[in-house]
Design a protein around this motif. Structure first.
Motif, PDB file in Angstrom:
ATOM      1  N   ALA A 210      -7.233   3.847   5.609  1.00 24.49           N
ATOM      2  CA  ALA A 210      -6.062   4.374   4.909  1.00 24.49           C
ATOM      3  C   ALA A 210      -6.333   4.615   3.433  1.00 24.49           C
ATOM      4  O   ALA A 210      -6.250   5.745   2.953  1.00 24.49           O
ATOM      5  N   ILE A 211      -6.687   3.564   2.726  1.00 30.80           N
ATOM      6  CA  ILE A 211      -6.747   3.707   1.263  1.00 30.80           C
ATOM      7  C   ILE A 211      -7.864   4.655   0.836  1.00 30.80           C
ATOM      8  O   ILE A 211      -7.639   5.596   0.074  1.00 30.80           O
ATOM      9  N   MET A 212      -9.080   4.440   1.374  1.00 33.80           N
ATOM     10  CA  MET A 212     -10.180   5.296   0.945  1.00 33.80           C
ATOM     11  C   MET A 212      -9.993   6.761   1.335  1.00 33.80           C
ATOM     12  O   MET A 212     -10.169   7.639   0.492  1.00 33.80           O
ATOM     13  N   PRO A 213      -9.626   7.054   2.591  1.00 29.89           N
ATOM     14  CA  PRO A 213      -9.389   8.473   2.905  1.00 29.89           C
ATOM     15  C   PRO A 213      -8.299   9.085   2.037  1.00 29.89           C
ATOM     16  O   PRO A 213      -8.415  10.241   1.616  1.00 29.89           O
ATOM     17  N   ALA A 214      -7.257   8.307   1.751  1.00 30.05           N
ATOM     18  CA  ALA A 214      -6.159   8.859   0.947  1.00 30.05           C
ATOM     19  C   ALA A 214      -6.639   9.173  -0.459  1.00 30.05           C
ATOM     20  O   ALA A 214      -6.323  10.225  -1.022  1.00 30.05           O
ATOM     21  N   ILE A 215      -7.435   8.258  -1.021  1.00 26.85           N
ATOM     22  CA  ILE A 215      -7.922   8.490  -2.389  1.00 26.85           C
ATOM     23  C   ILE A 215      -8.878   9.685  -2.409  1.00 26.85           C
ATOM     24  O   ILE A 215      -8.768  10.574  -3.267  1.00 26.85           O
ATOM     25  N   THR A 216      -9.805   9.721  -1.438  1.00 26.52           N
ATOM     26  CA  THR A 216     -10.730  10.852  -1.363  1.00 26.52           C
ATOM     27  C   THR A 216      -9.947  12.150  -1.317  1.00 26.52           C
ATOM     28  O   THR A 216     -10.250  13.122  -2.003  1.00 26.52           O
ATOM     29  N   ASN A 217      -8.919  12.147  -0.474  1.00 34.43           N
ATOM     30  CA  ASN A 217      -8.151  13.360  -0.287  1.00 34.43           C
ATOM     31  C   ASN A 217      -7.426  13.793  -1.531  1.00 34.43           C
ATOM     32  O   ASN A 217      -7.350  14.976  -1.846  1.00 34.43           O
TER      33      ASN A 217
ATOM     34  N   VAL B 103       0.838  -1.202   0.000  1.00 37.78           N
ATOM     35  CA  VAL B 103       0.000   0.000   0.000  1.00 37.78           C
ATOM     36  C   VAL B 103       0.873   1.254   0.000  1.00 37.78           C
ATOM     37  O   VAL B 103       0.656   2.195  -0.758  1.00 37.78           O
ATOM     38  N   ALA B 104       1.890   1.257   0.840  1.00 39.41           N
ATOM     39  CA  ALA B 104       2.675   2.477   1.032  1.00 39.41           C
ATOM     40  C   ALA B 104       3.638   2.740  -0.108  1.00 39.41           C
ATOM     41  O   ALA B 104       4.049   3.873  -0.330  1.00 39.41           O
ATOM     42  N   TYR B 105       4.027   1.704  -0.830  1.00 39.91           N
ATOM     43  CA  TYR B 105       5.076   1.882  -1.838  1.00 39.91           C
ATOM     44  C   TYR B 105       4.571   1.821  -3.269  1.00 39.91           C
ATOM     45  O   TYR B 105       5.338   2.041  -4.200  1.00 39.91           O
TER      46      TYR B 105
END
Lengths: 590, 330
Positions: free
Chosen positions: B26-33, A292-294
């Protein structure tokens, strides 16, 4: 809540009270350790004094007393000549019942228990494990040498002026080397022992194990060089290696995971011991986190920060902590020679750790521009962590119950106990730090650095040392000197306390200064003495690592020594071999 | 139960739980942002030089000690006019295929926050001296020196910028010339400015402002602290400045003289009248110093390091500043 922070009122803040209380635990525990040790030394000393007194009395004996003693000595010296009831024929001991007993020697340092011989580990597996642990030892010494140098730079910033050694470049070299080099490789090595053992089968593939070892080493090596050369990923902590380098590490973990899963699937016991749960999950989760991070095509703007919070904290909690707990569930009951107190508590801790820990990543960015709801969830998750931490600590301490006496006769168990105590203190302290007030006070200060040393060092590193001192003698049959192991323990523990406590105190003052809006520079000069203490504590810790490396060397070195045959079996064996050689030689010549 | 004996079910469940939580927090908030995020109007992408400077900043790991985030709490007012918001970072995208986005928000403030450093400390001369040897301008600093961003030369060529450093820090007798990288780094630092917002979010936990009551004279803040923050980096805590770079205030005719208008003008708008010294930026205007603060600074300077002169009146300073504001407001 309207907060007016002044120096007199901070002691009424929950987060502060919690932290102070928690800090007392390791301090009191090491004080107790010390008092006990001192008491034993004092008793030894008093005993010697008394002996001197007795000797004086003996010198001053009168003539008649001496005669009486000599008379009594002759009487006591009377012995049967052992032929009274028997004959003069040679004694036959057909069942081997009579053996020579060794006389106990006098020792100044208390003798601890020796490792008990265990069922032999296949030589090829044993070598693989030793290579993993050996690499880990190397990276520990390398990584903390860098750390020590960085600590000194706080007090002497003009120590060098070479770009490769400048602070900003070296700092991630230190953190990544101890993360991926030391702790991770030690954990992998230990897992290659534990998983086959609890599955009661052999490791699926030794070769794959070596591939994983090589890839992980290559990643840390090239990563360190790249960081010093100024090539990094853009600054997120523990994410400084660029992705092609981290991918090497990821593939190493993937191979190990596959290898260990294959081992588990051919296990010869039905149940999956709880160690398997923790260790396999930790490896799966690390792969998810790194992926995920990379993944190299996303995370623009604040997306980077949200993922960074997630990544750095899951790395700590889902990789290092989860993995080590799994190892602890194997090694602790085994060292105490009794089953784990409660299997169910271990299971509860497992699921609640996954549930709560995954939520807390963004607590590193409280009050920042990331969404407020995410920050609140992180704080709630941090509080939820109380459940797995208490479940785990209780479980371990109750396993100790009834076996505390073993602590004093073992040189490995003190490492375990310190690890467990710091597990409680360090994790709980993390909860306290996530509260909004304590965050105001401590965030951005060196308090965070102190906390990460209490946890990554106090918990993870101490546990790993305990496991390594337990396992390696089993593989090689050789133990290190107990004196140097003891020195390692004390240097590391006292060093850690000297490192962290002044740093936390100074950081609290610094945070208060910031809240009061004092000029920034004043807060820099304020820290100078605490940075010096940090360097002093760090030096002790570093010395302990050199001792540890020496101990590891003692445990694995091949001793070249002349072995004189002493038992009848050996004498006869050698005679047969020599005779055989001789006849062979004769045949060859003729 | 199956879960205790079937490793596929057990590990599958724990993997699914973790992956699900990862997706949600993590993934959804990051994408939304990263999707719902537009840069603020009136901002621009970094220029080529500034971008190159940012690379120097990244390569040397400056983020280890310097944050770039103003939190929405009152104690962070020292670092910016307003709390940072997501849009402030919207122009920052992945560095390239090999390297991740560098928002450089940081987690340690061993040194000051840099969100607004372009306004607070924008002077080229000061920044170059500070990069070559921080302790030449801030004796208490523990920042590393970056001599590899400079070269030592016998002659300064046309177009090159020489850095004047006290001889204590340059024993070689050669000229110190800034390399391209040093200039780029400074231009990146100068670009770090908060964009003004018409309706900025407010800071939390703020102390109530003390309003001056009518009929009472303006309450003056602590001049020494203000001096330490705004003036001491160049003119030094001892008021002696740095020869060849920043003039002394000790015994200075401007500080001790009666031309208050000139004095206020220099503080507010900067100064470039003396070729032997570096250009002074509009420190007062950039840092939005109030009349009371400027008065406190002036009175501190007039009565420190052996300087002895009559304190000035805040009302007078206020009038002059009102005049400056009227004429100079951008």
């Amino acid at each position: 809540m309207y907060l007016m922070a002044t120096s007199s009122s901070i002691f009424s803040e929950t987060g502060i009270i919690l932290t102070l209380t928690l800090l007392c635990i390791p301090v009191v525990a090491s004080a107790l350790f010390l008092v006990n040790k001192a008491y034993r030394l004092l008793r030894l000393y008093l005993g010697k004094k008394e002996l001197e007194r007795i000797n004086k009395q003996i010198l001053g004996l009168g003539q008649d007393e001496i005669e009486a003693l000599e008379q009594r000595k002759r009487e006591l010296a009377f012995r049967l000549n052992f032929t009274e009831l028997g004959s003069t024929r040679a004694v036959r001991d057909e069942r081997g019942l009579i053996q020579t007993l060794e006389a106990p020697e006098l020792r100044f340092i208390e003798r601890k228990k020796k490792g008990v011989p265990r069922p032999a580990v296949p030589q090829d597996l044993s070598n693989l494990i030793l290579w993993f642990i050996g690499s880990a030892v190397f990276w520990l010494v390398f990584g903390t040498t860098v750390g020590e140098y960085l600590g000194i730079k706080f007090s002497a910033p003009d120590l060098d002026a070479w770009s490769f050694l400048s602070f900003g470049r070296l700092r991630p070299v230190h953190t990544n080397a101890v993360f991926w080099g030391w702790a991770s490789m030690a954990m992998l090595g230990l897992a290659h022992y534990v998983i086959p053992r609890v599955s009661n089968t052999a490791l699926y593939s030794i070769k794959v194990g070596y591939w994983a070892l090589g890839l992980c080493n290559l990643a840390v090596f090239s990563g360190s060089i790249a960081l010093m050369a100024g090539i990094n990923n853009g600054g997120g902590e523990y994410r400084e290696y660029i992705w092609p380098i981290m991918a090497l590490f990821g593939v190493g973990i993937l191979l190990s995971l596959w290898n260990l899963l294959k081992t588990i699937s051919k296990r010869t016991v039905q149940e999956l011991y709880v160690s398997n749960w923790y260790i396999v999950s930790a490896m799966m989760f690390l792969l998810v986190i790194v992926f995920v991070a990379y993944w190299p095509t996303w995370q623009n703007g604040l997306g980077e920060t949200i993922i960074q919070g997630y990544y750095m904290h899951q790395g700590v909690g889902m990789w290092f902590m989860l993995f080590n707990l799994g190892l602890m569930y194997y090694f602790l009951p085994q060292q105490l020679n009794k089953p784990i107190y409660s299997y169910s508590l271990g299971v509860l801790a497992f699921w609640s750790q996954i549930l709560f820990y995954t939520l807390i990543g963004t607590h590193h960015f409280i009050f920042s521009a990331i969404p407020w709801w995410l920050q609140t969830i992180a704080i709630i998750g941090s509080v939820g962590m109380i459940i797995p931490v208490i479940a785990g600590t209780t479980n371990f301490l109750l396993t100790f119950k009834g076996a505390w006496n073993k602590l004093y006769s073992s040189y490995t168990l003190p490492f375990y106990l310190v690890g467990i105590l710091f597990y409680f203190t360090g994790s709980f302290q993390g909860t306290a730090e996530a509260f909004r007030f304590t965050n105001l006070l401590w965030h951005f200060t060196d308090f965070t650095v102190a906390h990460s040393h209490l946890t990554m060092y106090g918990i993870i590193t101490f546990m790993l040392w305990g496991f390594i001192y337990t396992l390696v003698p089993r593989l090689t049959g050789r133990e290190a000197k107990q004196a140097t192991i003891g020195a390692h323990f004390w240097f590391a523990l006292l060093g850690l306390l000297i490192y962290t406590i002044p740093l936390m105190y100074g950081s609290t003052l610094r945070g208060l200064m910031w809240i009061e809006n004092k000029p920034f520079l004043e807060s820099v000069t304020l820290m100078a003495p605490y940075w010096l203490w940090r360097a002093i504590g760090g030096t002790l810790m570093w010395i302990s690592h050199l001792l540890f490396a020496y101990n590891f060397y003692c445990m694995v070195r091949k001793k070249e020594e002349l072995h004189r045959p002493s038992t009848p079996a050996e004498i006869l064996d050698i005679r047969a071999k020599l005779l055989h050689l001789k006849t062979n030689h004769h045949e060859h010549v003729h | 139960m199956n879960m205790f004996t079937n490793h596929r079910i057990l590990f599958g469940t724990s993997f699914a739980l973790f992956a699900f939580l990862t997706l949600v927090v993590a993934i959804m908030p990051a994408i939304t942002n990263q999707k719902n995020n537009a840069p603020l109007p009136g901002t621009a992408d970094l220029t080529a030089d500034q971008l190159a400077g940012k690379q120097v900043f990244i390569a040397n790991g400056c983020v280890a000690c310097h944050t770039q985030q103003v939190r929405n709490v009152a104690m962070d007012k020292a670092w910016g006019e307003r709390p940072g918001i997501a849009a402030d970072y919207a122009r920052i995208t992945r560095t390239d295929f090999w390297r991740n986005t560098a928002t450089l928000m940081g987690t340690e403030r061993t040194g000051p926050d840099l969100s607004n450093v372009g306004i607070r400390q924008g002077s080229l001369a000061w920044n170059l001296v500070h990069l070559y040897q921080p302790r030449a301008v801030v004796s208490e600093s523990i920042m590393p020196a970056y001599p590899w961003l400079f070269e030592l030369k016998d002659q300064v060529a046309a177009g090159e910028i020489e850095v004047s450093i006290p001889s204590k820090f340059n024993p070689t007798n050669k000229k110190i010339v800034a390399k391209k990288e040093a200039l780029q780094l400074v231009s990146y630092l100068q670009s770090l400015k908060q964009t003004e917002l018409p309706e900025a979010p407010s800071f939390l936990y703020a102390e109530e402002e003390q309003e001056a009551k009518p009929g009472y004279s303006i309450q003056l803040p602590d001049g020494q602290q203000l001096y330490a923050k705004n003036c001491a980096p160049c003119h030094q805590t001892n008021g002696e400045g740095l020869p060849g770079a920043f003039p002394p205030l000790k015994g200075s005719s401007v500080v001790l003289g009666d031309d208050l208008e000139l004095f206020v003008n220099i503080i507010m708008l900067g100064y470039d009248a003396r070729p032997e010294y570096a250009v002074m930026n509009a420190v007062g205007l950039n840092n939005k110093l109030s009349a009371a603060e400027v008065t406190a600074i002036i009175n501190h300077e007039r009565n420190s390091w052996g300087n002895r002169a009559k304190p000035v009146d805040a009302e007078q300073v206020k009038n002059m500043m009102d005049f400056i504001k009227k004429t100079k407001t951008p």
